[in-house]
Structure formats: C-alpha cells, structure tokens
Design an enzyme around this catalytic site. Structure first.
Site, PDB file in Angstrom:
ATOM      1  N   CYS A   1       4.772   9.182   0.075  1.00  0.00           N
ATOM      2  CA  CYS A   1       3.405   9.666   0.000  1.00  0.00           C
ATOM      3  C   CYS A   1       3.309  10.639  -1.160  1.00  0.00           C
ATOM      4  O   CYS A   1       4.046  11.637  -1.196  1.00  0.00           O
ATOM      5  CB  CYS A   1       2.981  10.337   1.303  1.00  0.00           C
ATOM      6  SG  CYS A   1       1.284  10.949   1.189  1.00  0.00           S
TER       7      CYS A   1
ATOM      8  N   ARG B   1       0.834  -1.207   0.000  1.00  0.00           N
ATOM      9  CA  ARG B   1       0.000   0.000   0.000  1.00  0.00           C
ATOM     10  C   ARG B   1       0.875   1.266   0.000  1.00  0.00           C
ATOM     11  O   ARG B   1       0.900   2.017  -0.976  1.00  0.00           O
ATOM     12  CB  ARG B   1      -0.952  -0.026   1.230  1.00  0.00           C
ATOM     13  CG  ARG B   1      -2.049   1.020   1.197  1.00  0.00           C
ATOM     14  CD  ARG B   1      -1.608   2.385   1.662  1.00  0.00           C
ATOM     15  NE  ARG B   1      -1.004   2.390   2.987  1.00  0.00           N
ATOM     16  CZ  ARG B   1      -0.361   3.430   3.488  1.00  0.00           C
ATOM     17  NH1 ARG B   1      -0.223   4.551   2.779  1.00  0.00           N
ATOM     18  NH2 ARG B   1       0.198   3.395   4.691  1.00  0.00           N
ATOM     19  N   ASP B   2       1.628   1.485   1.060  1.00  0.00           N
ATOM     20  CA  ASP B   2       2.432   2.704   1.155  1.00  0.00           C
ATOM     21  C   ASP B   2       3.489   2.709   0.050  1.00  0.00           C
ATOM     22  O   ASP B   2       3.792   3.760  -0.538  1.00  0.00           O
ATOM     23  CB  ASP B   2       3.098   2.778   2.538  1.00  0.00           C
ATOM     24  CG  ASP B   2       3.375   4.187   2.999  1.00  0.00           C
ATOM     25  OD1 ASP B   2       3.411   5.098   2.155  1.00  0.00           O
ATOM     26  OD2 ASP B   2       3.562   4.391   4.210  1.00  0.00           O
TER      27      ASP B   2
ATOM     28  N   HIS C   1       9.306   6.589   8.109  1.00  0.00           N
ATOM     29  CA  HIS C   1       9.923   6.683   6.788  1.00  0.00           C
ATOM     30  C   HIS C   1      11.390   7.022   7.021  1.00  0.00           C
ATOM     31  O   HIS C   1      11.748   7.636   8.023  1.00  0.00           O
ATOM     32  CB  HIS C   1       9.208   7.742   5.937  1.00  0.00           C
ATOM     33  CG  HIS C   1       7.859   7.275   5.448  1.00  0.00           C
ATOM     34  ND1 HIS C   1       7.637   6.854   4.172  1.00  0.00           N
ATOM     35  CD2 HIS C   1       6.673   7.135   6.093  1.00  0.00           C
ATOM     36  CE1 HIS C   1       6.375   6.486   4.028  1.00  0.00           C
ATOM     37  NE2 HIS C   1       5.752   6.648   5.186  1.00  0.00           N
TER      38      HIS C   1
ATOM     39  N   ASN D   1       9.638   3.778   3.317  1.00  0.00           N
ATOM     40  CA  ASN D   1       9.470   3.396   4.720  1.00  0.00           C
ATOM     41  C   ASN D   1      10.722   2.682   5.222  1.00  0.00           C
ATOM     42  O   ASN D   1      11.547   2.204   4.428  1.00  0.00           O
ATOM     43  CB  ASN D   1       8.309   2.405   4.857  1.00  0.00           C
ATOM     44  CG  ASN D   1       6.974   3.040   4.579  1.00  0.00           C
ATOM     45  OD1 ASN D   1       6.628   3.286   3.444  1.00  0.00           O
ATOM     46  ND2 ASN D   1       6.230   3.319   5.626  1.00  0.00           N
TER      47      ASN D   1
ATOM     48  N   HIS E   1       5.361   4.274  12.755  1.00  0.00           N
ATOM     49  CA  HIS E   1       5.419   4.161  11.289  1.00  0.00           C
ATOM     50  C   HIS E   1       6.483   5.131  10.802  1.00  0.00           C
ATOM     51  O   HIS E   1       6.249   6.337  10.703  1.00  0.00           O
ATOM     52  CB  HIS E   1       4.025   4.521  10.753  1.00  0.00           C
ATOM     53  CG  HIS E   1       3.883   4.534   9.265  1.00  0.00           C
ATOM     54  ND1 HIS E   1       3.189   3.555   8.573  1.00  0.00           N
ATOM     55  CD2 HIS E   1       4.285   5.416   8.327  1.00  0.00           C
ATOM     56  CE1 HIS E   1       3.175   3.843   7.289  1.00  0.00           C
ATOM     57  NE2 HIS E   1       3.841   4.973   7.105  1.00  0.00           N
TER      58      HIS E   1
HETATM   59  P1  HMG Z   1     -12.751  14.792  -2.336  1.00  0.00           P
HETATM   60  O1  HMG Z   1     -12.403  15.203  -3.736  1.00  0.00           O
HETATM   61  O2  HMG Z   1     -12.977  15.861  -1.313  1.00  0.00           O
HETATM   62  O3  HMG Z   1     -13.937  13.754  -2.319  1.00  0.00           O
HETATM   63  O4  HMG Z   1     -11.553  13.851  -1.823  1.00  0.00           O
HETATM   64  P2  HMG Z   1     -15.469  13.901  -2.604  1.00  0.00           P
HETATM   65  O5  HMG Z   1     -16.159  13.238  -1.478  1.00  0.00           O
HETATM   66  O6  HMG Z   1     -15.798  15.314  -2.957  1.00  0.00           O
HETATM   67  O7  HMG Z   1     -15.647  12.988  -3.914  1.00  0.00           O
HETATM   68  C1  HMG Z   1     -15.088  13.353  -5.161  1.00  0.00           C
HETATM   69  C2  HMG Z   1     -15.206  12.175  -6.126  1.00  0.00           C
HETATM   70  O8  HMG Z   1     -14.377  11.088  -5.676  1.00  0.00           O
HETATM   71  C3  HMG Z   1     -16.618  11.615  -6.230  1.00  0.00           C
HETATM   72  O9  HMG Z   1     -16.754  11.081  -7.530  1.00  0.00           O
HETATM   73  C4  HMG Z   1     -16.600  10.459  -5.268  1.00  0.00           C
HETATM   74  O10 HMG Z   1     -17.531   9.430  -5.562  1.00  0.00           O
HETATM   75  C5  HMG Z   1     -15.191   9.938  -5.446  1.00  0.00           C
HETATM   76  P3  HMG Z   1     -17.644  11.848  -8.661  1.00  0.00           P
HETATM   77  O11 HMG Z   1     -18.997  11.990  -8.049  1.00  0.00           O
HETATM   78  O12 HMG Z   1     -16.916  13.167  -8.846  1.00  0.00           O
HETATM   79  O13 HMG Z   1     -17.527  10.914  -9.804  1.00  0.00           O
HETATM   80  N1  HMG Z   1     -14.738   9.286  -4.226  1.00  0.00           N
HETATM   81  C6  HMG Z   1     -14.344   8.010  -4.153  1.00  0.00           C
HETATM   82  N2  HMG Z   1     -14.219   7.039  -5.078  1.00  0.00           N
HETATM   83  C7  HMG Z   1     -13.786   5.839  -4.643  1.00  0.00           C
HETATM   84  N3  HMG Z   1     -13.488   5.581  -3.344  1.00  0.00           N
HETATM   85  C8  HMG Z   1     -13.591   6.525  -2.407  1.00  0.00           C
HETATM   86  C9  HMG Z   1     -14.032   7.808  -2.815  1.00  0.00           C
HETATM   87  N4  HMG Z   1     -14.245   8.949  -2.137  1.00  0.00           N
HETATM   88  C10 HMG Z   1     -14.687   9.838  -3.017  1.00  0.00           C
HETATM   89  N5  HMG Z   1     -13.289   6.272  -1.145  1.00  0.00           N
HETATM   90  C11 HMG Z   1     -10.855  11.953  -0.525  1.00  0.00           C
HETATM   91  C12 HMG Z   1     -11.568  13.296  -0.536  1.00  0.00           C
HETATM   92  C13 HMG Z   1     -10.634  11.558   0.909  1.00  0.00           C
HETATM   93  C14 HMG Z   1     -11.702  10.934  -1.245  1.00  0.00           C
HETATM   94  C15 HMG Z   1      -9.497  12.106  -1.279  1.00  0.00           C
HETATM   95  O14 HMG Z   1      -8.824  13.170  -0.710  1.00  0.00           O
HETATM   96  C16 HMG Z   1      -8.651  10.885  -1.251  1.00  0.00           C
HETATM   97  O15 HMG Z   1      -8.978   9.852  -1.817  1.00  0.00           O
HETATM   98  N6  HMG Z   1      -7.467  10.973  -0.552  1.00  0.00           N
HETATM   99  C17 HMG Z   1      -6.601   9.829  -0.422  1.00  0.00           C
HETATM  100  C18 HMG Z   1      -5.196  10.282  -0.280  1.00  0.00           C
HETATM  101  C19 HMG Z   1      -4.272   9.100  -0.053  1.00  0.00           C
HETATM  102  O16 HMG Z   1      -4.614   7.947  -0.302  1.00  0.00           O
HETATM  103  N7  HMG Z   1      -3.037   9.402   0.451  1.00  0.00           N
HETATM  104  C20 HMG Z   1      -2.065   8.398   0.734  1.00  0.00           C
HETATM  105  C21 HMG Z   1      -2.399   7.601   1.953  1.00  0.00           C
HETATM  106  S1  HMG Z   1      -1.957   8.405   3.469  1.00  0.00           S
HETATM  107  C22 HMG Z   1      -0.284   8.017   3.728  1.00  0.00           C
HETATM  108  O17 HMG Z   1       0.350   7.491   2.855  1.00  0.00           O
HETATM  109  C23 HMG Z   1       0.318   8.271   5.075  1.00  0.00           C
HETATM  110  C24 HMG Z   1       0.509   6.995   5.906  1.00  0.00           C
HETATM  111  O18 HMG Z   1       1.356   6.072   5.231  1.00  0.00           O
HETATM  112  C25 HMG Z   1       1.099   7.323   7.287  1.00  0.00           C
HETATM  113  C26 HMG Z   1       2.353   8.221   7.207  1.00  0.00           C
HETATM  114  O19 HMG Z   1       3.316   7.881   6.537  1.00  0.00           O
HETATM  115  O20 HMG Z   1       2.310   9.257   7.851  1.00  0.00           O
HETATM  116  C27 HMG Z   1      -0.830   6.281   6.154  1.00  0.00           C
HETATM  117 MG    MG Z   2       3.524   6.176   5.244  1.00  0.00          MG
END
Ligand code: HMG
Ligand code: MG
Length: 320
Positions: free
Chosen positions: A250, A25-26, A219, A259, A217
C-alpha cells in the site's frame, strides 16, 4: 519434481474456498513504474483464464493520489464486457459515477480501522470515512451492484501500534449496516499472527456477523500469511484474498509488502484437498510472465520453486 503436492485432507476444514485475486489492483498500485495498460489487461485476462473467479481489476480513486491506476477507464475499455463483472475499488461518489458510466457491476469501498490510516489513505477521519461511503454503498446497491467493503489495519497499524478487536468490529459492523455484502479484513502491514486471526473472527461472530460475510486479506511482511490463512480456515472462513506472484503493498502504509501469493495459497489448499478451481500451471506461467514485465523475480515461494530459471526475471518488459 512434482508440480502438485500430495493431497491429504484434514477433517473440520471447509471443502471449498473462494480465492479473490487482488494482484492487478493491490499489486500494481504499489509499483514504482506505471505498468502499461495493455500489460495490465493481459495480466487480468491470464488470471481469469487460470480459473480465478474474482479478479479485482483497478481503482477509481484520485489519479493524483494513485497515479499507477490513473488508466482505470482505459483498462476497463480494453477488458470489454468481461471487465464489467470484475470488482473495482471506489472511495467516493466521484469514483462511483466513473464506475457506473462504464457499466461496472461490483465495487469495493475501503475503510480503515484506525484514525491515522483513515487520514493518510482517504484524507478523512475514522467517522467521516463512513459519511463518505454511505451514499456510495446506497447508490451502488440501488443500482443493483454487489458491494464489498475492506477494513484495513485490522491486526496492527504502523503509527498507532496495536488495534483493539472492538475497534475493528465497530468499523466492520458499520460498513455492513450501510449495506456492504462482504467484509474483507485486511492485515495491511502483515503483522497478524494465527491466534489474533481466530480471535478477530470470533469477535465478529460474537457481534452477530456470520462467517460467510467475512473474507481475509493478508499481506506477507512477516511470513505469516499462510499460517494466518490456516487459522482462518479453521475458524470457518471460506474467502481469501491473494495476489498472483505475491505482488502488492500500500503506497500509504510504510512496511506494507506483498500480499499472500496466490500460488502459495493454491498449493496449500490443493494439499488439503480443498477445492479452489484454479489451474496452478496457468497461474504460474502468468506470474513468471509478469515478473519479466516488472523486471524482478516474484517473492512467492511456489513461483520460485516451480518457475525455474524464468522465475528469476531481471530485465523488464520481455515476453517470457
Ligand atoms: P481528497 O483530496 O480529500 O478528495 O482525497 P477531494 O474530494 O477533495 O477531491 C480532490 C480532487 O481529486 C478533485 O479534483 C476531485 O475531483 C478528485 P480537482 O477538483 O482538484 O481537480 N477526485 C477524484 N478523481 C477521480 N476519481 C475519484 C476522485 N475523488 C476525488 N474517485 C480520496 C480523497 C478518497 C479521493 C483520496 O484520498 C484517494 O483517492 N485515496 C485513495 C487511496 C488508495 O487508493 N489507497 C490504496 C487502496 S487501499 C489498500 O490498498 C488497502 C487494501 O488492500 C486492504 C488492506 O490491505 O488492508 C484494500
Ligand atoms: Mg491490501
């Protein structure tokens, strides 16, 4: 050359540690090229076969935001029954619905300790990210799912600089109060150092959060991930996130690199005589194979030391 370090235990450290594997995933969320679904499935199967007890499989996020993981449903179908046990990232109710439809048993929400990263990663404010997670955690718990919660930018933020301990604790406590079972404290951009880790764990303890609710966690941007792990162990933490071959980063945080490599963690824990249940040889084979799929060598020191010529991958999509 020995393929395992000498075992020299140290008093005062936990006898057993849980490694929570985030490479699929990450790691793969950050690849420029989209990795084929069957390669992801094979990677995950190999990680499970190497003995990793928790393998985070993918994210049910917006495919527009993270196209690399747009195949989440296909991947889960390929993984079959085993996939249902694997944690997946879920940011909102839309993601939860998708995960529930597929019978997923364990989800992880992911919050930010800072306002800027909440906006950039979730399109939400610090406050409204919690409003988004509230029904996700409640409905997941009601359905009997395990819920993990990440907090990102716990040790520093590329836009806001230093992040006060109290701010991290406030977000973490709020997620636990919403019903999350475990909190994973993320050093998203790898700027944390050992004393900071000790201080953050203590700050959570002072706020009434037991150490067994916390995971770390790291990196490895500044090469501090193992030292920080050691500080975490000394503070009594027993769950550590890591990524096979040191994949990771990220897409929404500049300067986030890979990581902590799972191989480096396994080598370190083995030397201390701390049980972890992972077969280093199988894990190493997996990371060497994956580095060929990705067409570049692993940044893990242990993979480079033990992987031989095969670790210096150059051509993509060849089977080792
Ligand atoms: P948004 O644009 O505000 O969402 O994004 P929305 O609710 O306005 O929806 C917009 C469109 O996206 C809509 O589609 C929704 O249906 C669709 P449309 O009507 O325009 O066709 N949609 C989805 N589709 C599929 N699955 C969903 C979904 N949600 C909305 N779940 C949102 C808000 C949270 C969705 C967006 O910002 C997002 O997906 N962010 C994810 C970011 C991400 O994955 N980042 C990496 C992970 S975090 C990380 O790596 C850190 C970590 O490792 C820890 C660390 O290292 O610190 C965990
Ligand atoms: Mg991470």
């Amino acid at each position: 050359m020995s393929e395992l370090p000498a075992v020299v235990p140290e008093q005062g450290l936990p006898p057993r540690v849980t490694i929570y594997e985030v490479g699929a995933r990450d790691g793969l969320q950050n690849e420029k090229a989209v990795v084929p679904t069957e390669v992801k499935a094979e990677f995950i199967r190999r990680l499970v076969d190497a003995g990793l007890p928790f393998v985070e499989a993918t994210s049910f996020v917006s495919p527009t935001w993270v196209p690399q993981l747009a195949d989440a449903a296909d991947l889960m179908a390929m993984l079959g029954e085993a996939g249902k046990e694997m944690p997946v990232l879920v940011p909102n109710e839309r993601g939860l619905d998708r995960a529930l439809e597929l019978g997923v048993q364990c989800i992880a929400v992911f919050a930010s300790a800072t306002e800027t990263f909440a906006q950039r990663n979730l399109n939400r404010s610090l406050e409204s990210q919690l409003t988004m997670f509230e029904p996700v955690i409640r409905r997941a718990r009601d359905a009997g799912l395990a819920v993990r919660a990440y907090v990102s930018m716990c040790f520093g933020d590329p836009w806001e600089g230093q992040v006060p301990l109290a701010q991290v604790v406030a977000v973490g406590k709020a997620l636990l109060d919403l019903g999350a079972g475990q909190l994973s404290l993320g050093d998203t951009i790898g700027v944390g150092t050992a004393g900071h880790v000790t201080a953050l764990v203590r700050a959570f303890e002072t706020a009434g959060v037991a150490r067994d609710r916390l995971a770390l966690h790291f990196h490895d941007t500044y090469g501090q991930a193992l030292t920080n792990t050691y500080a975490g162990l000394r503070a009594g933490i027993t769950t550590f996130d890591a990524s096979a071959g040191g994949l990771g980063g990220c897409p929404f945080a500049k300067s986030a690199t890979g990581n902590l490599a799972t191989e480096d963690l396994v080598w370190f824990l083995t030397g201390l005589g701390i049980r972890h249940g992972v077969d280093l040889a199988k894990l190493l084979d997996t990371s060497v194979w994956m580095s060929h799929q990705l067409g570049r060598p692993s940044p893990s020191a242990v993979v480079r030391a033990l992987g031989g010529d095969a670790a210096s991958a150059s051509s993509p999509r060849q089977t080792a």
